[in-house]
Design a protein around this motif. Structure first.
Motif, mmCIF file in Angstrom:
data_model
loop_
_atom_site.group_PDB
_atom_site.id
_atom_site.type_symbol
_atom_site.label_atom_id
_atom_site.label_comp_id
_atom_site.label_asym_id
_atom_site.label_seq_id
_atom_site.Cartn_x
_atom_site.Cartn_y
_atom_site.Cartn_z
ATOM 1 N N ALA A 42 0.840 -1.208 0.000
ATOM 2 C CA ALA A 42 0.000 0.000 0.000
ATOM 3 C C ALA A 42 0.874 1.256 0.000
ATOM 4 N N LEU A 43 1.972 1.229 0.731
ATOM 5 C CA LEU A 43 2.890 2.373 0.732
ATOM 6 C C LEU A 43 3.519 2.576 -0.644
ATOM 7 N N MET A 44 3.825 1.490 -1.334
ATOM 8 C CA MET A 44 4.378 1.619 -2.685
ATOM 9 C C MET A 44 3.327 2.157 -3.666
ATOM 10 N N ILE A 45 2.083 1.784 -3.488
ATOM 11 C CA ILE A 45 1.005 2.336 -4.329
ATOM 12 C C ILE A 45 0.887 3.842 -4.062
ATOM 13 N N LEU A 46 0.952 4.218 -2.797
ATOM 14 C CA LEU A 46 0.910 5.637 -2.434
ATOM 15 C C LEU A 46 2.103 6.386 -3.031
ATOM 16 N N TYR A 47 3.251 5.717 -3.093
ATOM 17 C CA TYR A 47 4.447 6.288 -3.715
ATOM 18 C C TYR A 47 4.196 6.555 -5.201
ATOM 19 N N GLU A 48 3.532 5.636 -5.884
ATOM 20 C CA GLU A 48 3.201 5.832 -7.294
ATOM 21 C C GLU A 48 2.246 7.020 -7.451
ATOM 22 N N ILE A 49 1.293 7.148 -6.546
ATOM 23 C CA ILE A 49 0.368 8.281 -6.573
ATOM 24 C C ILE A 49 1.126 9.584 -6.367
ATOM 25 N N TYR A 50 2.096 9.572 -5.446
ATOM 26 C CA TYR A 50 2.951 10.751 -5.248
ATOM 27 C C TYR A 50 3.592 11.167 -6.570
ATOM 28 N N TRP A 51 4.140 10.200 -7.308
ATOM 29 C CA TRP A 51 4.815 10.523 -8.567
ATOM 30 C C TRP A 51 3.836 11.038 -9.616
ATOM 31 N N ILE A 52 2.673 10.440 -9.696
ATOM 32 C CA ILE A 52 1.665 10.932 -10.645
ATOM 33 C C ILE A 52 1.347 12.386 -10.330
ATOM 34 N N ARG A 53 1.169 12.689 -9.062
ATOM 35 C CA ARG A 53 0.892 14.070 -8.648
ATOM 36 C C ARG A 53 2.055 14.992 -9.009
ATOM 37 N N TYR A 54 3.293 14.525 -8.798
ATOM 38 C CA TYR A 54 4.464 15.341 -9.145
ATOM 39 C C TYR A 54 4.514 15.602 -10.658
#
Length: 156
Positions: free
Chosen positions: A80-92
């Motif tokens: 779940a933390l890695m999925i959140l990390y991917e979301i962080y990158w999409i936002r960036y």
């Protein structure tokens, strides 16, 4: 700890490296200026941690999905933390790509680009009961999160 290929480790590394490769062509404005002033001790810890974590998460089969048990919650949290990390990158990547975007928080995680993967790999090490990976992640975290916090403080 059992030697053997970890497909879970490979999946985590792909989730880690793909956005970073894309980022290399989408760096924030003035990033090089900040990178030149990085603390050398933190940079050394980060590099050593990167090498150790990358290697260790691939060579221990204990990190793979096994029988569903209470420890599976730790693996699910790590993923779940890695999925959140991917979301962080999409936002960036959708942002203006400024330094403040690079060091933003997501949910309760400060400097999410650094804290999320470190916490994810830490939980992966705990799930696999792999003390070598846990120690390596701590080394990585001190360097990586330390550098990100340094940059965040410099842009204020």
């Amino acid at each position: 700890m059992h030697f053997g290929f970890s497909y879970v480790g490979l999946i985590f590394l792909v989730m880690l490296f793909v956005p970073n490769i894309i980022w290399s062509r989408n760096q924030p404005e003035d990033y090089d200026k900040y990178a030149a002033d990085e603390n050398k001790v933190l940079l050394t810890l980060e590099r050593v941690g990167e090498v150790l974590v990358s290697a260790l998460c691939l060579i221990f089969s204990d990190l793979n999905i096994g029988k569903i048990r209470i420890w599976s919650i730790v693996l699910a949290a790590s993923f779940a933390l890695m999925i959140l990390y991917e979301i962080y990158w999409i936002r960036y990547f959708r942002s203006d790509k400024k330094m403040s975007d690079m060091y933003s928080s997501i949910l309760c995680f400060p400097v999410a680009g650094a804290t999320l993967p470190v916490l994810a790999f830490l939980l992966l090490g705990i799930y696999g009961r792999n003390i070598l990976l846990v120690i390596s992640v701590i080394i990585l975290g001190i360097g990586h999160i330390g550098i990100h916090l340094q940059h965040k403080n410099e842009i204020k």
